[in-house]
Design a protein around this motif. Structure first.
Motif, PDB file in Angstrom:
ATOM      1  N   LYS A  93      35.240  36.456  42.179  1.00 54.67           N
ATOM      2  CA  LYS A  93      35.467  37.430  41.111  1.00 54.67           C
ATOM      3  C   LYS A  93      35.496  38.827  41.714  1.00 54.67           C
ATOM      4  CE  LYS A  93      31.784  36.299  38.814  1.00 54.67           C
ATOM      5  NZ  LYS A  93      31.229  35.213  39.656  1.00 54.67           N
ATOM      6  N   ALA A  94      36.177  39.720  41.043  1.00 54.25           N
ATOM      7  CA  ALA A  94      36.241  41.106  41.526  1.00 54.25           C
ATOM      8  C   ALA A  94      34.843  41.706  41.648  1.00 54.25           C
ATOM      9  CB  ALA A  94      37.115  41.941  40.591  1.00 54.25           C
ATOM     10  N   TYR A 105      37.405  48.579  47.742  1.00 55.11           N
ATOM     11  CA  TYR A 105      37.490  47.187  47.318  1.00 55.11           C
ATOM     12  C   TYR A 105      37.819  47.031  45.829  1.00 55.11           C
ATOM     13  CZ  TYR A 105      35.498  46.161  51.891  1.00 55.11           C
ATOM     14  OH  TYR A 105      35.277  46.085  53.248  1.00 55.11           O
ATOM     15  N   LYS A 106      37.955  48.135  45.131  1.00 59.49           N
ATOM     16  CA  LYS A 106      38.297  48.072  43.720  1.00 59.49           C
ATOM     17  C   LYS A 106      39.711  47.504  43.572  1.00 59.49           C
ATOM     18  CE  LYS A 106      34.562  49.957  41.937  1.00 59.49           C
ATOM     19  NZ  LYS A 106      33.639  49.181  41.071  1.00 59.49           N
ATOM     20  N   GLY A 107      39.854  46.577  42.632  1.00 53.11           N
ATOM     21  CA  GLY A 107      41.165  45.989  42.391  1.00 53.11           C
ATOM     22  C   GLY A 107      41.467  44.778  43.252  1.00 53.11           C
ATOM     23  N   TRP A 108      40.451  44.303  43.986  1.00 54.68           N
ATOM     24  CA  TRP A 108      40.632  43.138  44.847  1.00 54.68           C
ATOM     25  C   TRP A 108      39.698  41.998  44.430  1.00 54.68           C
ATOM     26  CZ3 TRP A 108      44.569  43.264  48.355  1.00 54.68           C
ATOM     27  CH2 TRP A 108      45.091  44.515  48.662  1.00 54.68           C
ATOM     28  N   VAL A 109      40.084  40.800  44.793  1.00 54.12           N
ATOM     29  CA  VAL A 109      39.289  39.604  44.499  1.00 54.12           C
ATOM     30  C   VAL A 109      39.125  38.809  45.792  1.00 54.12           C
ATOM     31  CG1 VAL A 109      39.223  37.421  43.224  1.00 54.12           C
ATOM     32  CG2 VAL A 109      40.147  39.479  42.130  1.00 54.12           C
ATOM     33  N   PRO A 110      37.900  38.351  46.117  1.00 58.28           N
ATOM     34  CA  PRO A 110      37.718  37.553  47.335  1.00 58.28           C
ATOM     35  C   PRO A 110      38.111  36.092  47.112  1.00 58.28           C
ATOM     36  CG  PRO A 110      35.612  37.850  46.259  1.00 58.28           C
ATOM     37  CD  PRO A 110      36.613  38.628  45.444  1.00 58.28           C
ATOM     38  N   TYR A 183      39.196  36.159  52.325  1.00 57.16           N
ATOM     39  CA  TYR A 183      40.374  37.039  52.254  1.00 57.16           C
ATOM     40  C   TYR A 183      40.327  37.805  50.939  1.00 57.16           C
ATOM     41  CZ  TYR A 183      41.910  33.970  56.004  1.00 57.16           C
ATOM     42  OH  TYR A 183      41.974  33.258  57.175  1.00 57.16           O
ATOM     43  N   LEU A 184      41.095  38.881  50.855  1.00 55.38           N
ATOM     44  CA  LEU A 184      41.164  39.694  49.645  1.00 55.38           C
ATOM     45  C   LEU A 184      42.564  39.616  49.057  1.00 55.38           C
ATOM     46  CD1 LEU A 184      39.268  42.907  50.857  1.00 55.38           C
ATOM     47  CD2 LEU A 184      38.363  41.061  49.420  1.00 55.38           C
ATOM     48  N   VAL A 185      42.645  39.210  47.791  1.00 54.78           N
ATOM     49  CA  VAL A 185      43.935  39.198  47.094  1.00 54.78           C
ATOM     50  C   VAL A 185      43.887  40.219  45.962  1.00 54.78           C
ATOM     51  CG1 VAL A 185      44.389  36.781  47.656  1.00 54.78           C
ATOM     52  CG2 VAL A 185      43.220  37.339  45.530  1.00 54.78           C
ATOM     53  N   PRO A 186      45.013  40.813  45.629  1.00 57.72           N
ATOM     54  CA  PRO A 186      45.012  41.780  44.517  1.00 57.72           C
ATOM     55  C   PRO A 186      44.699  41.095  43.189  1.00 57.72           C
ATOM     56  CG  PRO A 186      47.024  41.946  45.848  1.00 57.72           C
ATOM     57  CD  PRO A 186      46.334  40.680  46.249  1.00 57.72           C
ATOM     58  N   GLU A 187      43.984  41.798  42.326  1.00 57.42           N
ATOM     59  CA  GLU A 187      43.723  41.255  40.995  1.00 57.42           C
ATOM     60  C   GLU A 187      45.055  40.976  40.299  1.00 57.42           C
ATOM     61  OE1 GLU A 187      40.027  42.494  38.583  1.00 57.42           O
ATOM     62  OE2 GLU A 187      40.649  44.334  39.627  1.00 57.42           O
ATOM     63  N   GLY A 188      45.161  39.811  39.688  1.00 53.50           N
ATOM     64  CA  GLY A 188      46.390  39.453  38.992  1.00 53.50           C
ATOM     65  C   GLY A 188      47.429  38.809  39.888  1.00 53.50           C
ATOM     66  N   LYS A 189      47.157  38.740  41.196  1.00 54.47           N
ATOM     67  CA  LYS A 189      48.079  38.081  42.131  1.00 54.47           C
ATOM     68  C   LYS A 189      47.296  37.066  42.956  1.00 54.47           C
ATOM     69  CE  LYS A 189      51.684  41.562  42.664  1.00 54.47           C
ATOM     70  NZ  LYS A 189      52.518  42.311  43.653  1.00 54.47           N
ATOM     71  N   PRO A 190      47.123  35.880  42.451  1.00 51.12           N
ATOM     72  CA  PRO A 190      46.301  34.879  43.143  1.00 51.12           C
ATOM     73  C   PRO A 190      46.931  34.413  44.440  1.00 51.12           C
ATOM     74  CG  PRO A 190      47.431  33.895  41.270  1.00 51.12           C
ATOM     75  CD  PRO A 190      47.677  35.366  41.183  1.00 51.12           C
ATOM     76  N   ALA A 191      46.105  33.794  45.265  1.00 50.97           N
ATOM     77  CA  ALA A 191      46.599  33.212  46.521  1.00 50.97           C
ATOM     78  C   ALA A 191      47.558  32.078  46.200  1.00 50.97           C
ATOM     79  CB  ALA A 191      45.426  32.695  47.346  1.00 50.97           C
TER      80      ALA A 191
END
Length: 210
Positions: A93-94, A105-110, A183-191
């Motif tokens: 979760k963000a 790290y704002k706007g990213w999800v691990p 890894y870090l993916v942008p919120e709203g853009k999953p791996a």
């Protein structure tokens, strides 16, 4: 007397020109024979086709499917050939990144990626094989994301069983180990894809997450 000299000189000049032409023709024939099919580019085309055929196009697999091509990993002067199998992607979760107390790290999800590697050929036993250094993650629009590197600490939300690369681990032929990295993916853009790099000149291996 002058006319006789002219005729003699003209005859000699004609003979020399003929001899020069004959020599040039012979040299051209020798060069053509030496070059053979290269003159027409036929052999070059065959070489190019053979090179293309040696590297089959990379097929996108699904998580859990082992690579159809082996890849080389080196360590401590030895090189082993491995099959690679990304197994799963755990999405965080963000808010998991809040503990890092850093606005970047704002706007990213691990996300955590688990990858199994198996030594099938090459030098064995060996140590120093680093699996996760060549693993990448991409979004649905095929954009690579950033690996989350943390020195001496981990997120408290790190899943159980997520083991980093172990440089001292020994690999015997037939051994397999599962490694994990974040890894870090942008919120709203999953791996969407997991990749495994094979250097600059080969297309990376690729697996679809869903």
């Amino acid at each position: 007397m002058t006319e006789g000299i002219y005729v003699l000189t003209h005859t000699r000049a004609t003979t020399m020109r003929r001899s020069a032409r004959a020599t040039a023709t012979a040299l051209a024939a020798l060069l053509l024979a030496a070059c053979g099919p290269f003159a027409s580019g036929e052999d070059g085309a065959k070489t190019s086709k053979a090179s293309e055929a040696s590297e089959a196009p990379v097929k996108t697999l699904r998580l859990g499917e082992p690579s159809t091509q082996t890849t080389e990993l080196t360590g401590n002067g030895k090189t082993g050939k491995f099959t690679i199998t990304p197994q799963r992607v755990v999405v965080g979760k963000a808010s998991d990144l809040d503990e890092l107390k850093d606005e970047k790290y704002k706007g990213w999800v691990p996300v955590w990626v688990y990858v199994n590697a198996k030594l099938v050929d090459g030098d064995a036993p060996m140590t120093g094989a680093m699996v996760m250094s060549d693993v990448g993650v991409r979004t649905a629009d095929d954009v690579p994301v950033t690996r989350l590197l943390m020195m001496g600490q981990d997120l408290t939300s790190k899943p159980a069983g997520c083991e980093d690369d172990a440089p001292a681990a020994e690999w015997k032929k037939g051994d397999d180990h599962t490694r994990c990295a974040s890894y870090l993916v942008p919120e709203g853009k999953p791996a969407a894809f997991v990749t495994f790099s094979r250097g600059y000149y080969k297309e990376p291996l690729k697996w679809a997450v869903q």
